[in-house]
Design a protein around this motif. Structure first.
Motif, PDB file in Angstrom:
ATOM      1  N   SER A  28     -28.189  19.522  34.020  1.00  0.00           N
ATOM      2  CA  SER A  28     -26.986  20.604  34.119  1.00  0.00           C
ATOM      3  C   SER A  28     -27.967  21.294  33.087  1.00  0.00           C
ATOM      4  CB  SER A  28     -26.084  19.855  33.295  1.00  0.00           C
ATOM      5  OG  SER A  28     -26.422  19.612  31.585  1.00  0.00           O
ATOM      6  N   LEU A  29     -29.307  21.119  32.202  1.00  0.00           N
ATOM      7  CA  LEU A  29     -29.802  21.927  31.537  1.00  0.00           C
ATOM      8  C   LEU A  29     -30.891  22.192  32.730  1.00  0.00           C
ATOM      9  CD1 LEU A  29     -30.154  23.865  29.398  1.00  0.00           C
ATOM     10  CD2 LEU A  29     -31.549  21.962  28.292  1.00  0.00           C
ATOM     11  N   SER A  30     -31.330  21.329  33.296  1.00  0.00           N
ATOM     12  CA  SER A  30     -32.284  21.626  34.847  1.00  0.00           C
ATOM     13  C   SER A  30     -31.814  22.405  35.784  1.00  0.00           C
ATOM     14  CB  SER A  30     -33.171  20.725  34.797  1.00  0.00           C
ATOM     15  OG  SER A  30     -31.878  19.750  35.535  1.00  0.00           O
ATOM     16  N   LEU A  31     -30.903  22.153  36.289  1.00  0.00           N
ATOM     17  CA  LEU A  31     -30.236  22.905  37.393  1.00  0.00           C
ATOM     18  C   LEU A  31     -30.402  24.040  36.281  1.00  0.00           C
ATOM     19  CD1 LEU A  31     -28.940  22.886  39.870  1.00  0.00           C
ATOM     20  CD2 LEU A  31     -26.754  22.313  39.694  1.00  0.00           C
ATOM     21  N   LEU A  32     -29.392  23.991  35.578  1.00  0.00           N
ATOM     22  CA  LEU A  32     -29.262  26.135  34.734  1.00  0.00           C
ATOM     23  C   LEU A  32     -30.304  26.611  35.198  1.00  0.00           C
ATOM     24  CD1 LEU A  32     -26.972  28.228  34.002  1.00  0.00           C
ATOM     25  CD2 LEU A  32     -27.284  26.467  31.965  1.00  0.00           C
ATOM     26  N   ARG A  33     -31.359  26.179  35.009  1.00  0.00           N
ATOM     27  CA  ARG A  33     -32.800  26.927  34.692  1.00  0.00           C
ATOM     28  C   ARG A  33     -33.220  26.908  35.546  1.00  0.00           C
ATOM     29  NH1 ARG A  33     -36.524  24.402  29.011  1.00  0.00           N
ATOM     30  NH2 ARG A  33     -34.373  25.041  28.053  1.00  0.00           N
ATOM     31  N   PHE A  34     -32.999  26.304  36.735  1.00  0.00           N
ATOM     32  CA  PHE A  34     -33.460  26.972  37.898  1.00  0.00           C
ATOM     33  C   PHE A  34     -32.585  28.018  38.865  1.00  0.00           C
ATOM     34  CE2 PHE A  34     -36.477  23.496  38.003  1.00  0.00           C
ATOM     35  CZ  PHE A  34     -36.981  22.860  39.018  1.00  0.00           C
ATOM     36  N   TYR A  35     -31.630  27.220  38.094  1.00  0.00           N
ATOM     37  CA  TYR A  35     -30.557  29.258  39.066  1.00  0.00           C
ATOM     38  C   TYR A  35     -30.835  30.186  38.760  1.00  0.00           C
ATOM     39  CZ  TYR A  35     -25.943  31.071  39.537  1.00  0.00           C
ATOM     40  OH  TYR A  35     -25.053  31.784  39.620  1.00  0.00           O
ATOM     41  N   VAL A  36     -31.374  30.303  36.974  1.00  0.00           N
ATOM     42  CA  VAL A  36     -31.338  31.684  36.493  1.00  0.00           C
ATOM     43  C   VAL A  36     -32.695  31.784  36.547  1.00  0.00           C
ATOM     44  CG1 VAL A  36     -32.209  32.475  34.143  1.00  0.00           C
ATOM     45  CG2 VAL A  36     -30.134  31.104  34.302  1.00  0.00           C
ATOM     46  N   LEU A  37     -33.597  30.941  36.944  1.00  0.00           N
ATOM     47  CA  LEU A  37     -35.114  31.534  37.585  1.00  0.00           C
ATOM     48  C   LEU A  37     -34.507  31.845  39.527  1.00  0.00           C
ATOM     49  CD1 LEU A  37     -37.082  28.259  36.255  1.00  0.00           C
ATOM     50  CD2 LEU A  37     -37.254  30.820  35.533  1.00  0.00           C
ATOM     51  N   HIS A  38     -34.288  31.213  39.735  1.00  0.00           N
ATOM     52  CA  HIS A  38     -34.019  32.099  41.086  1.00  0.00           C
ATOM     53  C   HIS A  38     -33.098  32.922  41.352  1.00  0.00           C
ATOM     54  CE1 HIS A  38     -33.836  30.555  45.734  1.00  0.00           C
ATOM     55  NE2 HIS A  38     -33.018  31.290  45.854  1.00  0.00           N
ATOM     56  N   ILE A  39     -32.445  32.975  40.474  1.00  0.00           N
ATOM     57  CA  ILE A  39     -31.564  34.402  41.095  1.00  0.00           C
ATOM     58  C   ILE A  39     -31.948  34.952  40.018  1.00  0.00           C
ATOM     59  CG2 ILE A  39     -29.443  33.022  41.830  1.00  0.00           C
ATOM     60  CD1 ILE A  39     -27.870  33.962  39.251  1.00  0.00           C
ATOM     61  N   VAL A  40     -32.371  35.469  39.481  1.00  0.00           N
ATOM     62  CA  VAL A  40     -32.522  36.033  38.256  1.00  0.00           C
ATOM     63  C   VAL A  40     -33.841  36.887  37.826  1.00  0.00           C
ATOM     64  CG1 VAL A  40     -32.267  37.767  36.111  1.00  0.00           C
ATOM     65  CG2 VAL A  40     -30.519  36.138  37.267  1.00  0.00           C
ATOM     66  N   LEU A  41     -34.905  35.653  37.420  1.00  0.00           N
ATOM     67  CA  LEU A  41     -36.509  36.081  36.689  1.00  0.00           C
ATOM     68  C   LEU A  41     -37.332  36.162  37.808  1.00  0.00           C
ATOM     69  CD1 LEU A  41     -36.288  34.004  34.031  1.00  0.00           C
ATOM     70  CD2 LEU A  41     -35.854  36.066  34.255  1.00  0.00           C
ATOM     71  N   VAL A  42     -37.238  35.421  38.184  1.00  0.00           N
ATOM     72  CA  VAL A  42     -38.323  35.190  39.620  1.00  0.00           C
ATOM     73  C   VAL A  42     -38.253  36.822  40.793  1.00  0.00           C
ATOM     74  CG1 VAL A  42     -39.442  34.159  41.734  1.00  0.00           C
ATOM     75  CG2 VAL A  42     -38.750  32.937  39.586  1.00  0.00           C
ATOM     76  N   PRO A  43     -36.635  36.741  41.376  1.00  0.00           N
ATOM     77  CA  PRO A  43     -36.242  37.947  42.159  1.00  0.00           C
ATOM     78  C   PRO A  43     -36.733  39.274  41.707  1.00  0.00           C
ATOM     79  CG  PRO A  43     -34.879  36.404  42.821  1.00  0.00           C
ATOM     80  CD  PRO A  43     -35.402  35.950  41.145  1.00  0.00           C
ATOM     81  N   LEU A  44     -36.645  39.547  40.374  1.00  0.00           N
ATOM     82  CA  LEU A  44     -36.938  41.102  39.429  1.00  0.00           C
ATOM     83  C   LEU A  44     -38.016  40.715  39.546  1.00  0.00           C
ATOM     84  CD1 LEU A  44     -35.890  43.143  38.011  1.00  0.00           C
ATOM     85  CD2 LEU A  44     -35.750  41.625  35.993  1.00  0.00           C
ATOM     86  N   ALA A  45     -39.253  39.876  39.475  1.00  0.00           N
ATOM     87  CA  ALA A  45     -40.115  40.231  39.233  1.00  0.00           C
ATOM     88  C   ALA A  45     -41.109  40.111  40.367  1.00  0.00           C
ATOM     89  CB  ALA A  45     -41.097  38.970  38.312  1.00  0.00           C
ATOM     90  N   ILE A  46     -41.018  39.415  41.274  1.00  0.00           N
ATOM     91  CA  ILE A  46     -40.879  39.736  43.241  1.00  0.00           C
ATOM     92  C   ILE A  46     -40.830  41.415  43.517  1.00  0.00           C
ATOM     93  CG2 ILE A  46     -40.986  39.612  45.233  1.00  0.00           C
ATOM     94  CD1 ILE A  46     -40.586  37.031  45.130  1.00  0.00           C
ATOM     95  N   LEU A  47     -39.486  42.422  43.050  1.00  0.00           N
ATOM     96  CA  LEU A  47     -39.615  43.316  43.074  1.00  0.00           C
ATOM     97  C   LEU A  47     -40.465  44.262  42.182  1.00  0.00           C
ATOM     98  CD1 LEU A  47     -37.171  45.480  44.515  1.00  0.00           C
ATOM     99  CD2 LEU A  47     -35.708  44.962  42.661  1.00  0.00           C
ATOM    100  N   LEU A  48     -40.345  44.140  41.066  1.00  0.00           N
ATOM    101  CA  LEU A  48     -41.250  44.876  40.131  1.00  0.00           C
ATOM    102  C   LEU A  48     -42.296  44.920  40.552  1.00  0.00           C
ATOM    103  CD1 LEU A  48     -39.716  44.085  36.718  1.00  0.00           C
ATOM    104  CD2 LEU A  48     -39.341  46.835  38.348  1.00  0.00           C
ATOM    105  N   LEU A  49     -43.381  43.561  40.678  1.00  0.00           N
ATOM    106  CA  LEU A  49     -44.807  43.681  41.339  1.00  0.00           C
ATOM    107  C   LEU A  49     -44.478  44.417  42.845  1.00  0.00           C
ATOM    108  CD1 LEU A  49     -46.050  40.278  40.670  1.00  0.00           C
ATOM    109  CD2 LEU A  49     -46.417  42.480  39.329  1.00  0.00           C
ATOM    110  N   SER A  50     -43.261  44.137  43.616  1.00  0.00           N
ATOM    111  CA  SER A  50     -43.552  44.819  44.946  1.00  0.00           C
ATOM    112  C   SER A  50     -43.646  46.556  44.685  1.00  0.00           C
ATOM    113  CB  SER A  50     -42.482  44.482  45.854  1.00  0.00           C
ATOM    114  OG  SER A  50     -42.566  43.329  46.351  1.00  0.00           O
ATOM    115  N   PHE A  51     -43.324  46.508  44.227  1.00  0.00           N
ATOM    116  CA  PHE A  51     -43.382  48.505  43.378  1.00  0.00           C
ATOM    117  C   PHE A  51     -44.499  48.674  43.423  1.00  0.00           C
ATOM    118  CE2 PHE A  51     -38.432  49.226  42.120  1.00  0.00           C
ATOM    119  CZ  PHE A  51     -37.696  49.320  43.447  1.00  0.00           C
TER     120      PHE A  51
END
Length: 206
Positions: A167-190
């Protein structure tokens, strides 16, 4: 930065020679288009996906079998991720082969390389989310490989503190996949597009 990003996407003037189709035509722009498609399709998938070990796979089955267009939506998200990775790899290869990483563009090369690494990591974190056998074993293999690297054990403990698929590992992958990593990619793309505009002369119409 946002203003320069929009200017890069919608320039006021474009030279005729720059519109010729070549083998490297707008690879970065096409990669960002695929990323935008990933964001849009991923946000729609959020309405049905349930990030828990006992419900994740069932929610995927429900999406594909009982939701109108659900199978198409998931396939679109998966194919867009493949196109995104291929395009960003080709873009990186083009930069290396043409020497575009040299001064004064070395800073933008570093930003672009970080974007490449984040893109691969985004794909890896998303691979676990369906929670089928292929996802579990592929993620487990990746974690074992990570464990052999320097500081890999510490990173593994952060990503999967209770084991792959729990449960905890799936939740961390989920948060990374839908929030943290896409946000970092978007900001670095700018930042990436801003630096392209900043380094005048990379494209003649700038």
């Amino acid at each position: 930065m946002v203003k320069e990003f929009l200017k890069h996407l919608f320039p006021r003037v474009v030279l005729k020679d720059n519109l010729r189709l070549t083998y490297t035509f707008c690879l970065g722009g096409m990669a960002f288009t695929a990323f935008s498609l990933l964001l849009a399709s991923g946000m729609l998938l959020l309405f049905y996906y349930q990030p828990s070990p006992d419900k994740a796979f069932g929610s995927i089955l429900f999406l594909e079998s009982s939701v109108y267009g659900g199978r198409y939506l998931r396939s679109l998200h998966r194919l867009a991720s493949h196109f995104f990775l291929v395009l960003i790899f080709l873009h990186t290869l083009r930069v290396i082969l043409t020497g575009a990483y040299q001064k004064p563009r070395h800073l933008n090369w570093i930003v672009g390389f970080i974007l490449l690494c984040l893109s691969v990591f985004a794909a890896y974190t998303g691979y676990l989310l369906p929670m089928d056998q292929l996802a579990l074993w592929a993620t487990q293999t990746g974690m074992e490989l990570l464990n052999t690297a320097y500081f890999g054990g510490m990173i593994r403990d952060i990503l999967v503190p209770d084991g792959v698929g729990q449960s905890l590992s799936l939740l961390r992958f989920y948060v990374l996949h839908i929030v943290l990593v896409p946000l970092a990619i978007l900001l670095l793309s700018f930042l990436h597009f801003y630096r392209i505009r900043k380094n005048k002369g990379i494209l003649p119409y700038l």
